[in-house]
Every structure is written in C-alpha cells, then in structure tokens.
Design a protein around this motif. Structure first.
Motif, PDB file in Angstrom:
ATOM      1  N   LEU A 255       0.849  -1.213   0.000  1.00 30.17           N
ATOM      2  CA  LEU A 255       0.000   0.000   0.000  1.00 30.17           C
ATOM      3  C   LEU A 255       0.875   1.249   0.000  1.00 30.17           C
ATOM      4  O   LEU A 255       0.621   2.198  -0.753  1.00 30.17           O
ATOM      5  N   ALA A 256       1.912   1.224   0.826  1.00 31.75           N
ATOM      6  CA  ALA A 256       2.795   2.394   0.929  1.00 31.75           C
ATOM      7  C   ALA A 256       3.506   2.665  -0.394  1.00 31.75           C
ATOM      8  O   ALA A 256       3.824   3.812  -0.714  1.00 31.75           O
ATOM      9  N   ALA A 257       3.743   1.604  -1.177  1.00 34.00           N
ATOM     10  CA  ALA A 257       4.427   1.759  -2.472  1.00 34.00           C
ATOM     11  C   ALA A 257       3.468   2.237  -3.566  1.00 34.00           C
ATOM     12  O   ALA A 257       3.874   2.396  -4.721  1.00 34.00           O
ATOM     13  N   GLY A 258       2.210   2.420  -3.202  1.00 33.36           N
ATOM     14  CA  GLY A 258       1.245   2.917  -4.191  1.00 33.36           C
ATOM     15  C   GLY A 258       0.694   1.853  -5.106  1.00 33.36           C
ATOM     16  O   GLY A 258       0.136   2.154  -6.175  1.00 33.36           O
ATOM     17  N   LEU A 259       0.822   0.572  -4.696  1.00 31.66           N
ATOM     18  CA  LEU A 259       0.314  -0.522  -5.541  1.00 31.66           C
ATOM     19  C   LEU A 259      -1.201  -0.641  -5.402  1.00 31.66           C
ATOM     20  O   LEU A 259      -1.771  -0.331  -4.354  1.00 31.66           O
ATOM     21  N   ASN A 260      -1.826  -1.125  -6.473  1.00 28.02           N
ATOM     22  CA  ASN A 260      -3.279  -1.320  -6.499  1.00 28.02           C
ATOM     23  C   ASN A 260      -3.600  -2.717  -5.953  1.00 28.02           C
ATOM     24  O   ASN A 260      -3.736  -3.670  -6.702  1.00 28.02           O
ATOM     25  N   VAL A 261      -3.670  -2.820  -4.623  1.00 25.42           N
ATOM     26  CA  VAL A 261      -3.897  -4.123  -4.003  1.00 25.42           C
ATOM     27  C   VAL A 261      -5.314  -4.241  -3.464  1.00 25.42           C
ATOM     28  O   VAL A 261      -5.919  -3.253  -3.040  1.00 25.42           O
ATOM     29  N   SER A 262      -5.831  -5.469  -3.474  1.00 25.87           N
ATOM     30  CA  SER A 262      -7.100  -5.770  -2.818  1.00 25.87           C
ATOM     31  C   SER A 262      -6.863  -6.966  -1.898  1.00 25.87           C
ATOM     32  O   SER A 262      -5.852  -7.653  -2.005  1.00 25.87           O
ATOM     33  N   VAL A 263      -7.809  -7.206  -0.984  1.00 24.49           N
ATOM     34  CA  VAL A 263      -7.700  -8.319  -0.029  1.00 24.49           C
ATOM     35  C   VAL A 263      -8.736  -9.374  -0.397  1.00 24.49           C
ATOM     36  O   VAL A 263      -9.906  -9.049  -0.628  1.00 24.49           O
ATOM     37  N   ASN A 264      -8.293 -10.621  -0.446  1.00 27.79           N
ATOM     38  CA  ASN A 264      -9.131 -11.717  -0.929  1.00 27.79           C
ATOM     39  C   ASN A 264      -8.866 -12.977  -0.102  1.00 27.79           C
ATOM     40  O   ASN A 264      -7.877 -13.061   0.615  1.00 27.79           O
ATOM     41  N   SER A 265      -9.747 -13.996  -0.281  1.00 26.34           N
ATOM     42  CA  SER A 265      -9.612 -15.174   0.597  1.00 26.34           C
ATOM     43  C   SER A 265      -8.967 -16.386  -0.075  1.00 26.34           C
ATOM     44  O   SER A 265      -8.555 -17.306   0.615  1.00 26.34           O
ATOM     45  N   ASP A 266      -8.942 -16.435  -1.413  1.00 22.86           N
ATOM     46  CA  ASP A 266      -8.285 -17.534  -2.141  1.00 22.86           C
ATOM     47  C   ASP A 266      -9.057 -18.853  -1.983  1.00 22.86           C
ATOM     48  O   ASP A 266      -9.815 -19.221  -2.880  1.00 22.86           O
ATOM     49  N   ASP A 267      -8.821 -19.555  -0.869  1.00 23.96           N
ATOM     50  CA  ASP A 267      -9.499 -20.836  -0.595  1.00 23.96           C
ATOM     51  C   ASP A 267      -9.950 -20.820   0.859  1.00 23.96           C
ATOM     52  O   ASP A 267      -9.319 -21.442   1.728  1.00 23.96           O
ATOM     53  N   PRO A 268     -11.040 -20.103   1.146  1.00 20.55           N
ATOM     54  CA  PRO A 268     -11.373 -19.804   2.550  1.00 20.55           C
ATOM     55  C   PRO A 268     -11.608 -21.019   3.432  1.00 20.55           C
ATOM     56  O   PRO A 268     -11.342 -20.977   4.633  1.00 20.55           O
ATOM     57  N   ALA A 269     -12.068 -22.153   2.853  1.00 16.71           N
ATOM     58  CA  ALA A 269     -12.315 -23.331   3.691  1.00 16.71           C
ATOM     59  C   ALA A 269     -11.001 -23.960   4.168  1.00 16.71           C
ATOM     60  O   ALA A 269     -10.990 -24.734   5.114  1.00 16.71           O
ATOM     61  N   TYR A 270      -9.908 -23.624   3.494  1.00 16.47           N
ATOM     62  CA  TYR A 270      -8.623 -24.246   3.817  1.00 16.47           C
ATOM     63  C   TYR A 270      -7.678 -23.327   4.602  1.00 16.47           C
ATOM     64  O   TYR A 270      -6.732 -23.811   5.218  1.00 16.47           O
ATOM     65  N   PHE A 271      -7.924 -22.020   4.517  1.00 16.73           N
ATOM     66  CA  PHE A 271      -6.917 -21.092   5.043  1.00 16.73           C
ATOM     67  C   PHE A 271      -7.379 -20.315   6.270  1.00 16.73           C
ATOM     68  O   PHE A 271      -6.784 -19.311   6.647  1.00 16.73           O
ATOM     69  N   GLY A 272      -8.477 -20.785   6.882  1.00 14.31           N
ATOM     70  CA  GLY A 272      -8.870 -20.187   8.156  1.00 14.31           C
ATOM     71  C   GLY A 272      -9.586 -18.872   8.040  1.00 14.31           C
ATOM     72  O   GLY A 272      -9.541 -18.075   8.995  1.00 14.31           O
ATOM     73  N   GLY A 273     -10.250 -18.592   6.911  1.00 19.32           N
ATOM     74  CA  GLY A 273     -11.053 -17.384   6.913  1.00 19.32           C
ATOM     75  C   GLY A 273     -11.503 -16.875   5.569  1.00 19.32           C
ATOM     76  O   GLY A 273     -10.856 -17.120   4.538  1.00 19.32           O
ATOM     77  N   TYR A 274     -12.631 -16.187   5.617  1.00 15.97           N
ATOM     78  CA  TYR A 274     -13.215 -15.523   4.440  1.00 15.97           C
ATOM     79  C   TYR A 274     -12.612 -14.121   4.338  1.00 15.97           C
ATOM     80  O   TYR A 274     -11.726 -13.752   5.119  1.00 15.97           O
ATOM     81  N   VAL A 275     -13.096 -13.353   3.389  1.00 16.82           N
ATOM     82  CA  VAL A 275     -12.440 -12.061   3.150  1.00 16.82           C
ATOM     83  C   VAL A 275     -12.595 -11.132   4.361  1.00 16.82           C
ATOM     84  O   VAL A 275     -11.664 -10.425   4.735  1.00 16.82           O
TER      85      VAL A 275
END
Ligand code: ADE
Ligand code: ZN
Length: 330
Positions: A255-275
C-alpha cells in the motif's frame, strides 16, 4: 467490497465434504471431521493442492456444485462481499470423469440467482491448471466456447514454480481473440519475473497474489505506475508459508508503495477465513486505518470486471461506509 480471487473448490468446507460423500456414496479416506481437519497443516503450495484436489472427489452432480457455490455466496454476503469473480478449475473435474457441463452448469446456476438472493453480483472465470500441458487447457477452452459457457475470463493457477507464463502464450492469445478477460496467478511462490511475463507475454489485466514483486523495485515502480491490480490473499500466504506470519506480510508495504492491491480469501475453507476474516486479522495485526480499509475495498471494486454502473453503485457504498466509520471513531 468485491472478492476477486476466489477458487470455488476452495470453499468446500469439511462438513460439506462429508455430507456430499454420504449423498454420493463415496468412501472418504478420513474416519471423521477431526481426522480431515488434522490434514489442514500445509508446508507449501503443493501440500495444500494435494488435499484440495483429493477433496474434489465428492463433487459429482450439478447439485453438488450448486450447493457448494450457494454456501459460499451466503457466507460471503454476510461478510460484506457485494461482487465476486469466481474461479473454477474445470480440468480438475473433467480429468476425473465429471462432464464439463456438470461443473459449469452447477456453479453457473448458483451464480445466476446470487444478485437476487444474496445481493452479490457475480462473474465466472475459467482457471487453467499450469502443471498440465497447454494443449489440455486449449482443448477445454474450446469446449467452453463451443458450449457458450457463461465465462467472463480465464485464469491460471495450480503449481507455479516450473510452470512459467511462457508455457501458455497460445492459450491467452485464444482467450483474447474470444473477447475474454485475462488474469493469472503470479509471484505467489514463483519469482517476480513470472509477474512481468504474465503482463508482457500473456497480456493479463490483473495479477493474482503478486506479493513477490516486492523483491524487484523496478517491477514495483511499473506496477504502481500502471496501477496493475494485485489480488492479495494474506491468510493464504501465511498458511502456505509464502510469508512466516501475518505480521511479516508485505501488504502494508505494498500500500505504501502505491500498488493497487485488494484483499481476498483464495481458498477460505482451507486457510482459516473468508475475506472479512482477512480484514479483521490484518486490522488486528497491522492496525489498518479506516482510510486504508476503504482504499482496499475501493481498489477491489475498480479492479473488477463488473459493469461501470455496478462499480459506481458499490463505490458509493464504500464512501458511505467510510463516512459512517469515520464519524463513529470521531
Ligand atoms: N488453486 C487453488 N488455490 C491456489 C493457490 N493459492 N495458488 C495456486 N493455485 C491454486
Ligand atoms: Zn489462488
């Protein structure tokens, strides 16, 4: 907010795996839920993919694909998702004898009623497995086009290292000819050069993950200048050991570098959480401000392939949320 990086097969919860196994008369290699859950300790991307593909064995009928998709949409809606672009790994189903129509129609039927039922607009993206030959992907893409499958674009996933973007130039050319959007996983476990090559050789509009761009300052500069969307998945990166802990995650630096980032869950059932869980944990660990959370949500909407009217509507909601959150926190 929009969720732009979501594998529908990665939303298959352990309880649903058992329920579908029973419905389809499939014997699972686990005696109970606890034994299945004990397998969710991953050492890298491949150790996760092995379980992810094995668990897909319970998906047999259109109803199975529709039930899985509806369960995700209901949960995503309750977490504040208003638009989602869902990836599906068709080759992983066709290769085990499930007809292409079955998986496409099952997922698509649930997506088609999502806006009315859950207030979540949707698009479907056909993801291709990069550890299989390009010709296999091309064959499935031709079949999807021939059956007029309701896909908005194509993606590239599965084992990244050793399967560079250069392997899929013809696939992406064909998708461009067909008027499809193009995205690809790059810079998750693979090197920063895979990000550059996805942009320059495949013509992708968006990069899934992209965190390893931080190893290449010139690439960071380019991504910031061109505002290339990067769909980052913090809890996934921790679980697959792309980063050691959430505290080490590069999202604040991105974010500090000015990149266009979003937050996502990928595979929520496997990685411990939804977005929403990703946002809660990021805020706890990194102290994300209201303005940062709002910027991440706005990035997700602007980076989506939704219509301009839908984007304007959802950006209005983000502004209203930020104003309300700002006035509450004083
Ligand atoms: N397929 C499902 N999740 C994936 C990920 N995080 N990386 C690559 N392929 C995937
Ligand atoms: Zn992914």
């Amino acid at each position: 907010m929009a969720e732009l990086h979501l594998h529908i097969e990665g939303t298959l919860q352990p309880e649903l795996i058992f329920a579908l196994a029973e419905r389809n008369g499939i014997e699972l290699p686990y005696v109970d839920l606890d034994e299945l859950r004990s397998r969710y300790e991953f050492t890298d991307l491949q150790s996760f993919l092995d379980l992810y593909y094995a668990n897909m064995a319970v998906l047999r009928t259109e109803q199975d694909f529709a039930d899985m998709t509806r369960a995700y949409l209901a949960r995503a809606a309750s977490g504040g998702v208003r638009h989602v672009e869902v990836m599906m790994d068709a080759q992983a189903h066709v290769s085990r004898g499930v007809p292409l129509e079955t998986c496409v129609n099952g997922v698509a039927s649930a997506l088609a009623t999502s806006e009315r039922e859950f207030g979540v607009s949707t698009l479907l993206i056909a993801a291709f497995l990069r550890d299989l030959p390009e010709d296999d992907a091309l064959e499935v893409l031709e079949q999807l086009l021939a059956m007029n499958a309701p896909i908005a674009g194509i993606g590239l996933d599965s084992a990244e290292v050793g399967n560079p973007p250069s392997k899929f130039v013809r696939l992406y050319q064909r998708a461009a000819e067909a008027g499809l959007h193009r995205i690809a996983h790059a810079g998750e476990e693979g090197p920063a050069s895979y990000i550059t090559d996805s942009l320059d050789l495949l013509g992708v509009e968006r990069i899934d993950h992209g965190i390893r761009c931080m190893e290449d300052p010139a690439l960071v500069q380019r991504l910031a200048k061109e505002q290339i969307p990067l769909t980052v998945c913090p809890l996934s990166n921790v679980r697959l050991r792309a980063v050691e802990t959430l505290a080490d995650h590069p999202l604040p630096a991105m974010l500090a570098a000015g990149l266009n980032v979003s937050v996502n869950s990928d595979d929520p059932a496997y990685f411990g959480g939804y977005v929403d869980d990703n946002f809660v944990q990021l805020t706890a660990v990194h102290g994300l401000t209201t303005a940062q959370r709002s910027a991440l949500a706005a990035n997700s909407i602007r980076s989506s392939f939704a219509s301009e009217a839908r984007k304007a509507e959802l950006l209005g909601e983000v502004r209203a949320w930020e104003a309300a959150a700002g006035s509450i926190s004083g």
